[in-house]
Design a protein around this motif. Structure first.
Motif, PDB file in Angstrom:
ATOM      1  N   ASN A  75       0.886  -1.238   0.029  1.00  9.01           N
ATOM      2  CA  ASN A  75      -0.143   0.029   0.079  1.00  9.01           C
ATOM      3  C   ASN A  75       0.849   1.407  -0.035  1.00  9.01           C
ATOM      4  OD1 ASN A  75      -2.462  -1.146  -0.084  1.00  9.01           O
ATOM      5  ND2 ASN A  75      -2.787  -1.442   2.041  1.00  9.01           N
ATOM      6  N   SER A  76       2.173   1.066   0.510  1.00  5.79           N
ATOM      7  CA  SER A  76       2.883   2.490   0.556  1.00  5.79           C
ATOM      8  C   SER A  76       3.091   3.048  -0.994  1.00  5.79           C
ATOM      9  CB  SER A  76       4.354   1.964   1.072  1.00  5.79           C
ATOM     10  OG  SER A  76       4.880   1.163   0.231  1.00  5.79           O
ATOM     11  N   ILE A  77       2.726   2.120  -1.980  1.00  8.44           N
ATOM     12  CA  ILE A  77       2.873   2.608  -3.374  1.00  8.44           C
ATOM     13  C   ILE A  77       1.972   3.808  -3.693  1.00  8.44           C
ATOM     14  CG2 ILE A  77       1.421   0.859  -4.640  1.00  8.44           C
ATOM     15  CD1 ILE A  77       3.636   0.628  -6.867  1.00  8.44           C
ATOM     16  N   LEU A  78       0.795   3.961  -3.093  1.00 11.08           N
ATOM     17  CA  LEU A  78      -0.351   4.690  -3.187  1.00 11.08           C
ATOM     18  C   LEU A  78       0.222   6.138  -2.801  1.00 11.08           C
ATOM     19  CD1 LEU A  78      -3.262   2.518  -2.065  1.00 11.08           C
ATOM     20  CD2 LEU A  78      -2.765   3.013  -4.287  1.00 11.08           C
ATOM     21  N   ALA A  79       1.289   6.319  -1.972  1.00  8.31           N
ATOM     22  CA  ALA A  79       1.572   7.468  -1.494  1.00  8.31           C
ATOM     23  C   ALA A  79       2.600   8.101  -2.345  1.00  8.31           C
ATOM     24  CB  ALA A  79       2.022   7.478  -0.055  1.00  8.31           C
ATOM     25  N   ASN A  80       3.114   7.143  -3.255  1.00  5.13           N
ATOM     26  CA  ASN A  80       4.516   7.449  -4.132  1.00  5.13           C
ATOM     27  C   ASN A  80       3.825   7.773  -5.374  1.00  5.13           C
ATOM     28  OD1 ASN A  80       5.957   7.323  -1.976  1.00  5.13           O
ATOM     29  ND2 ASN A  80       6.495   5.057  -2.237  1.00  5.13           N
ATOM     30  N   LYS A  81       2.519   7.449  -5.727  1.00  2.90           N
ATOM     31  CA  LYS A  81       2.076   7.571  -7.149  1.00  2.90           C
ATOM     32  C   LYS A  81       1.026   8.694  -7.270  1.00  2.90           C
ATOM     33  CE  LYS A  81       4.162   3.637  -9.417  1.00  2.90           C
ATOM     34  NZ  LYS A  81       4.216   3.149 -10.721  1.00  2.90           N
ATOM     35  N   SER A  82       0.629   9.305  -8.263  1.00  2.00           N
ATOM     36  CA  SER A  82      -0.492  10.043  -8.271  1.00  2.00           C
ATOM     37  C   SER A  82      -1.243  10.090  -9.539  1.00  2.00           C
ATOM     38  CB  SER A  82       0.223  11.640  -7.956  1.00  2.00           C
ATOM     39  OG  SER A  82       0.916  11.969  -9.114  1.00  2.00           O
ATOM     40  N   MET A  83      -2.335  10.822  -9.582  1.00  5.79           N
ATOM     41  CA  MET A  83      -3.293  10.857 -10.794  1.00  5.79           C
ATOM     42  C   MET A  83      -3.798  12.408 -10.777  1.00  5.79           C
ATOM     43  SD  MET A  83      -3.555   8.815 -13.447  1.00  5.79           S
ATOM     44  CE  MET A  83      -4.916   9.161 -14.219  1.00  5.79           C
ATOM     45  N   GLU A  84      -4.074  12.781 -11.854  1.00  3.62           N
ATOM     46  CA  GLU A  84      -4.994  13.995 -11.901  1.00  3.62           C
ATOM     47  C   GLU A  84      -6.248  13.827 -11.392  1.00  3.62           C
ATOM     48  OE1 GLU A  84      -5.453  18.079 -12.660  1.00  3.62           O
ATOM     49  OE2 GLU A  84      -3.338  17.069 -12.766  1.00  3.62           O
ATOM     50  N   HIS A  85      -6.881  14.511 -10.560  1.00  6.33           N
ATOM     51  CA  HIS A  85      -7.937  14.489  -9.923  1.00  6.33           C
ATOM     52  C   HIS A  85      -8.884  15.732 -10.657  1.00  6.33           C
ATOM     53  CE1 HIS A  85     -11.626  14.814  -7.262  1.00  6.33           C
ATOM     54  NE2 HIS A  85     -11.444  13.691  -6.856  1.00  6.33           N
ATOM     55  N   PRO A  86     -10.081  15.421 -11.220  1.00  7.25           N
ATOM     56  CA  PRO A  86     -10.973  16.576 -11.759  1.00  7.25           C
ATOM     57  C   PRO A  86     -11.139  17.947 -10.975  1.00  7.25           C
ATOM     58  CG  PRO A  86     -12.285  14.663 -11.641  1.00  7.25           C
ATOM     59  CD  PRO A  86     -11.217  14.263 -11.197  1.00  7.25           C
ATOM     60  N   ALA A  87     -11.275  17.732  -9.457  1.00  8.95           N
ATOM     61  CA  ALA A  87     -11.624  18.808  -8.733  1.00  8.95           C
ATOM     62  C   ALA A  87     -10.242  19.197  -7.806  1.00  8.95           C
ATOM     63  CB  ALA A  87     -12.688  18.464  -7.672  1.00  8.95           C
TER      64      ALA A  87
ATOM     65  N   GLY B 200      -6.896  18.471  -8.554  1.00  6.58           N
ATOM     66  CA  GLY B 200      -5.523  18.404  -9.223  1.00  6.58           C
ATOM     67  C   GLY B 200      -4.764  16.971  -8.974  1.00  6.58           C
ATOM     68  N   GLU B 201      -3.483  17.189  -9.150  1.00 11.66           N
ATOM     69  CA  GLU B 201      -2.590  15.918  -8.929  1.00 11.66           C
ATOM     70  C   GLU B 201      -2.559  15.499  -7.483  1.00 11.66           C
ATOM     71  OE1 GLU B 201      -0.434  13.112 -11.096  1.00 11.66           O
ATOM     72  OE2 GLU B 201      -1.138  14.906 -11.884  1.00 11.66           O
ATOM     73  N   LEU B 202      -3.294  14.276  -7.587  1.00 12.95           N
ATOM     74  CA  LEU B 202      -3.530  13.733  -6.188  1.00 12.95           C
ATOM     75  C   LEU B 202      -2.634  12.607  -5.887  1.00 12.95           C
ATOM     76  CD1 LEU B 202      -5.412  14.743  -3.915  1.00 12.95           C
ATOM     77  CD2 LEU B 202      -6.958  13.260  -4.806  1.00 12.95           C
ATOM     78  N   PRO B 203      -1.874  12.278  -4.938  1.00 14.15           N
ATOM     79  CA  PRO B 203      -1.448  10.891  -4.540  1.00 14.15           C
ATOM     80  C   PRO B 203      -2.675  10.068  -4.467  1.00 14.15           C
ATOM     81  CG  PRO B 203      -0.441  12.678  -3.119  1.00 14.15           C
ATOM     82  CD  PRO B 203      -1.620  13.172  -3.880  1.00 14.15           C
ATOM     83  N   LEU B 204      -2.231   8.856  -4.802  1.00 15.34           N
ATOM     84  CA  LEU B 204      -3.364   7.502  -4.946  1.00 15.34           C
ATOM     85  C   LEU B 204      -3.942   7.447  -3.724  1.00 15.34           C
ATOM     86  CD1 LEU B 204      -1.603   5.346  -7.526  1.00 15.34           C
ATOM     87  CD2 LEU B 204      -3.249   7.298  -7.944  1.00 15.34           C
ATOM     88  N   ASP B 205      -3.191   7.388  -2.590  1.00 12.93           N
ATOM     89  CA  ASP B 205      -3.977   7.086  -1.349  1.00 12.93           C
ATOM     90  C   ASP B 205      -4.735   8.263  -1.109  1.00 12.93           C
ATOM     91  OD1 ASP B 205      -1.640   9.017  -0.872  1.00 12.93           O
ATOM     92  OD2 ASP B 205      -1.412   8.405   1.330  1.00 12.93           O
ATOM     93  N   GLN B 206      -4.525   9.342  -1.382  1.00 14.65           N
ATOM     94  CA  GLN B 206      -5.594  10.311  -1.274  1.00 14.65           C
ATOM     95  C   GLN B 206      -6.824  10.268  -1.804  1.00 14.65           C
ATOM     96  OE1 GLN B 206      -3.104  14.066  -0.871  1.00 14.65           O
ATOM     97  NE2 GLN B 206      -4.338  14.265   0.813  1.00 14.65           N
TER      98      GLN B 206
END
Length: 171
Positions: free
Chosen positions: A124-136, A138-144
């Motif tokens: 699960n730590s990988i979720l804090a190290n990768k991100s994706m653009e969130h429509p509302a 902006g760029e957001l770490p996957l755990d968020q």
């Protein structure tokens, strides 16, 4: 996922179901105003957001490079209902009416898919190290992205309470 996130997901969903479980078909599908969503539509939107979140996390995990970004104040943004956030087309609810039990089944199914998906992630730590653009947001770490599910649900629970008050004042 960590225990706190799971507890927050459970708590928000339990509150949501409690808010809608006893509504009649008319109360559930009544729009407070022409351009506003019914409670049924709000719930359908939550289902669509949960499904879209799974896809976003999947895409983010497939990125080869680590794209960790700064953490956002997701809670502050999502729980501030004075700021309207326009739903992207992909998570706009259907116009058709829904049955309460139908939506509860769909909510349970989407949550089951989310938890099953999250349990397939070995580290699960990988979720804090990768991100994706969130429509509302902006760029957001996957755990968020996971965190925003229950915060977004809390935002809409408040909206549902307001719609219920509006409906009660009509009758």
């Amino acid at each position: 996922m960590n225990k706190l996130v799971n507890e927050n997901l459970d708590e928000a969903r339990n509150i949501l179901v409690k808010e809608i479980a006893s509504l009649s078909y008319v109360q559930f599908n009544n729009k407070p105003e022409m351009n506003k969503w019914s409670i049924a539509q709000v719930c359908h939107h939550l289902i669509l957001v949960e499904e879209a979140t799974i896809k976003a996390i999947l895409w983010g995990l497939k990125k080869s490079e680590s794209t960790q970004k700064d953490r956002k104040e997701v809670k502050q943004v999502l729980l501030d209902r004075t700021k309207k956030i326009k739903a992207p087309k992909i998570v706009e609810p259907d116009e058709k009416p829904f049955e309460v039990q139908q939506i509860i089944k769909l909510l349970n199914a989407s949550r089951e898919r989310l938890l099953t998906f999250l349990n397939t992630i070995e580290d699960n730590s990988i979720l804090a190290n990768k991100s994706m653009e969130h429509p509302a947001l902006g760029e957001l770490p996957l755990d968020q992205w996971v965190e925003q599910i229950y915060l977004h649900e809390e935002r809409h629970i408040e909206q549902i309470k307001e719609i219920k008050l509006h409906i009660a004042n009509l009758g």
